[in-house]
Design a protein around this motif. Structure first.
Motif, PDB file in Angstrom:
ATOM      1  N   ASN A  25       0.834  -1.205   0.000  1.00 26.63           N
ATOM      2  CA  ASN A  25       0.000   0.000   0.000  1.00 26.63           C
ATOM      3  C   ASN A  25       0.870   1.258   0.000  1.00 26.63           C
ATOM      4  OD1 ASN A  25       0.856   0.393   2.755  1.00 26.63           O
ATOM      5  ND2 ASN A  25      -0.728  -1.060   3.379  1.00 26.63           N
ATOM      6  N   GLU A  26       0.204   2.421  -0.055  1.00 25.83           N
ATOM      7  CA  GLU A  26       0.933   3.693  -0.090  1.00 25.83           C
ATOM      8  C   GLU A  26       1.736   3.943   1.182  1.00 25.83           C
ATOM      9  OE1 GLU A  26      -1.169   7.210  -1.279  1.00 25.83           O
ATOM     10  OE2 GLU A  26      -1.983   6.249  -3.055  1.00 25.83           O
ATOM     11  N   LYS A  27       1.208   3.524   2.321  1.00 25.04           N
ATOM     12  CA  LYS A  27       1.959   3.716   3.574  1.00 25.04           C
ATOM     13  C   LYS A  27       3.291   2.991   3.504  1.00 25.04           C
ATOM     14  CE  LYS A  27       1.968   3.139   8.586  1.00 25.04           C
ATOM     15  NZ  LYS A  27       3.402   3.094   8.575  1.00 25.04           N
ATOM     16  N   ALA A  28       3.295   1.769   2.999  1.00 24.83           N
ATOM     17  CA  ALA A  28       4.536   1.013   2.859  1.00 24.83           C
ATOM     18  C   ALA A  28       5.480   1.719   1.883  1.00 24.83           C
ATOM     19  CB  ALA A  28       4.250  -0.408   2.394  1.00 24.83           C
ATOM     20  N   ALA A  29       4.938   2.314   0.817  1.00 25.80           N
ATOM     21  CA  ALA A  29       5.759   3.051  -0.148  1.00 25.80           C
ATOM     22  C   ALA A  29       6.363   4.294   0.492  1.00 25.80           C
ATOM     23  CB  ALA A  29       4.924   3.428  -1.368  1.00 25.80           C
ATOM     24  N   LYS A  30       5.584   5.002   1.300  1.00 22.52           N
ATOM     25  CA  LYS A  30       6.096   6.189   1.994  1.00 22.52           C
ATOM     26  C   LYS A  30       7.200   5.811   2.969  1.00 22.52           C
ATOM     27  CE  LYS A  30       1.827   8.848   1.590  1.00 22.52           C
ATOM     28  NZ  LYS A  30       0.706   9.456   2.312  1.00 22.52           N
ATOM     29  N   ASP A  31       7.002   4.733   3.709  1.00 23.07           N
ATOM     30  CA  ASP A  31       8.030   4.274   4.644  1.00 23.07           C
ATOM     31  C   ASP A  31       9.303   3.881   3.896  1.00 23.07           C
ATOM     32  OD1 ASP A  31       6.284   4.699   6.763  1.00 23.07           O
ATOM     33  OD2 ASP A  31       5.750   2.578   6.967  1.00 23.07           O
ATOM     34  N   ASP A  60       1.952   2.998 -10.241  1.00 23.28           N
ATOM     35  CA  ASP A  60       2.125   2.360 -11.548  1.00 23.28           C
ATOM     36  C   ASP A  60       1.419   3.091 -12.679  1.00 23.28           C
ATOM     37  OD1 ASP A  60      -0.411   1.645 -10.752  1.00 23.28           O
ATOM     38  OD2 ASP A  60      -0.084  -0.506 -10.889  1.00 23.28           O
ATOM     39  N   ALA A  61       0.572   4.068 -12.343  1.00 19.16           N
ATOM     40  CA  ALA A  61      -0.057   4.905 -13.361  1.00 19.16           C
ATOM     41  C   ALA A  61       0.788   6.146 -13.671  1.00 19.16           C
ATOM     42  CB  ALA A  61      -1.451   5.330 -12.910  1.00 19.16           C
ATOM     43  N   GLY A  62       1.900   6.329 -12.927  1.00 20.03           N
ATOM     44  CA  GLY A  62       2.776   7.465 -13.151  1.00 20.03           C
ATOM     45  C   GLY A  62       2.441   8.690 -12.324  1.00 20.03           C
ATOM     46  N   ALA A  63       1.466   8.581 -11.423  1.00 19.27           N
ATOM     47  CA  ALA A  63       1.080   9.721 -10.592  1.00 19.27           C
ATOM     48  C   ALA A  63       2.003   9.845  -9.386  1.00 19.27           C
ATOM     49  CB  ALA A  63      -0.358   9.559 -10.111  1.00 19.27           C
ATOM     50  N   ASP A  64       2.413  11.081  -9.081  1.00 17.55           N
ATOM     51  CA  ASP A  64       3.193  11.341  -7.866  1.00 17.55           C
ATOM     52  C   ASP A  64       2.305  11.074  -6.659  1.00 17.55           C
ATOM     53  OD1 ASP A  64       5.170  12.225  -9.547  1.00 17.55           O
ATOM     54  OD2 ASP A  64       5.171  14.286  -8.847  1.00 17.55           O
ATOM     55  N   ILE A  65       2.809  10.256  -5.735  1.00 15.66           N
ATOM     56  CA  ILE A  65       2.025  10.024  -4.520  1.00 15.66           C
ATOM     57  C   ILE A  65       2.730  10.540  -3.276  1.00 15.66           C
ATOM     58  CG2 ILE A  65       0.789   8.048  -5.477  1.00 15.66           C
ATOM     59  CD1 ILE A  65       2.593   6.335  -3.562  1.00 15.66           C
ATOM     60  N   TYR A  66       4.060  10.766  -3.365  1.00 11.89           N
ATOM     61  CA  TYR A  66       4.787  11.199  -2.172  1.00 11.89           C
ATOM     62  C   TYR A  66       6.157  11.705  -2.575  1.00 11.89           C
ATOM     63  CZ  TYR A  66       6.509  10.856   2.679  1.00 11.89           C
ATOM     64  OH  TYR A  66       7.008  11.123   3.924  1.00 11.89           O
ATOM     65  N   THR A  67       6.623  12.748  -1.903  1.00 12.85           N
ATOM     66  CA  THR A  67       7.979  13.247  -2.074  1.00 12.85           C
ATOM     67  C   THR A  67       8.551  13.519  -0.693  1.00 12.85           C
ATOM     68  OG1 THR A  67       7.445  14.279  -4.197  1.00 12.85           O
ATOM     69  CG2 THR A  67       9.431  15.061  -3.084  1.00 12.85           C
ATOM     70  N   VAL A  68       9.739  13.026  -0.460  1.00 12.50           N
ATOM     71  CA  VAL A  68      10.449  13.302   0.783  1.00 12.50           C
ATOM     72  C   VAL A  68      11.792  13.931   0.402  1.00 12.50           C
ATOM     73  CG1 VAL A  68      11.375  10.950   0.951  1.00 12.50           C
ATOM     74  CG2 VAL A  68      11.209  12.340   2.996  1.00 12.50           C
TER      75      VAL A  68
END
Length: 75
Positions: A25-31, A60-68
């Protein structure tokens, strides 16, 4: 399982992640992005008095979901 891509930036230098990583999920990607940034910080030394490191996560659609980002400024 969704695939996330972790593009890294060191100042003007950008490294594109063409393979991606499957994560639940996105949380795992952010971590994972935070861990990757911490690892980059250990590898890189500032060039002069300034350094900027960033990890941009895309789905996988190419959308930005997070930047650190990590900015170091010395005076």
């Amino acid at each position: 399982m969704p695939r996330y891509f972790f593009h890294t930036r060191d100042g003007e230098n950008v490294e594109m992640d063409d393979e991606g990583t499957e994560l639940p999920n996105e949380k795992a990607a952010k971590d994972a992005a935070k861990e990757l940034l911490a690892g980059l910080n250990l590898e890189k030394l500032p060039n002069g008095d300034h350094m900027e490191l960033a990890v941009v996560v895309k789905d996988d659609a190419g959308a930005d979901i997070y930047t650190v980002t990590l900015n170091l400024d010395g005076h």
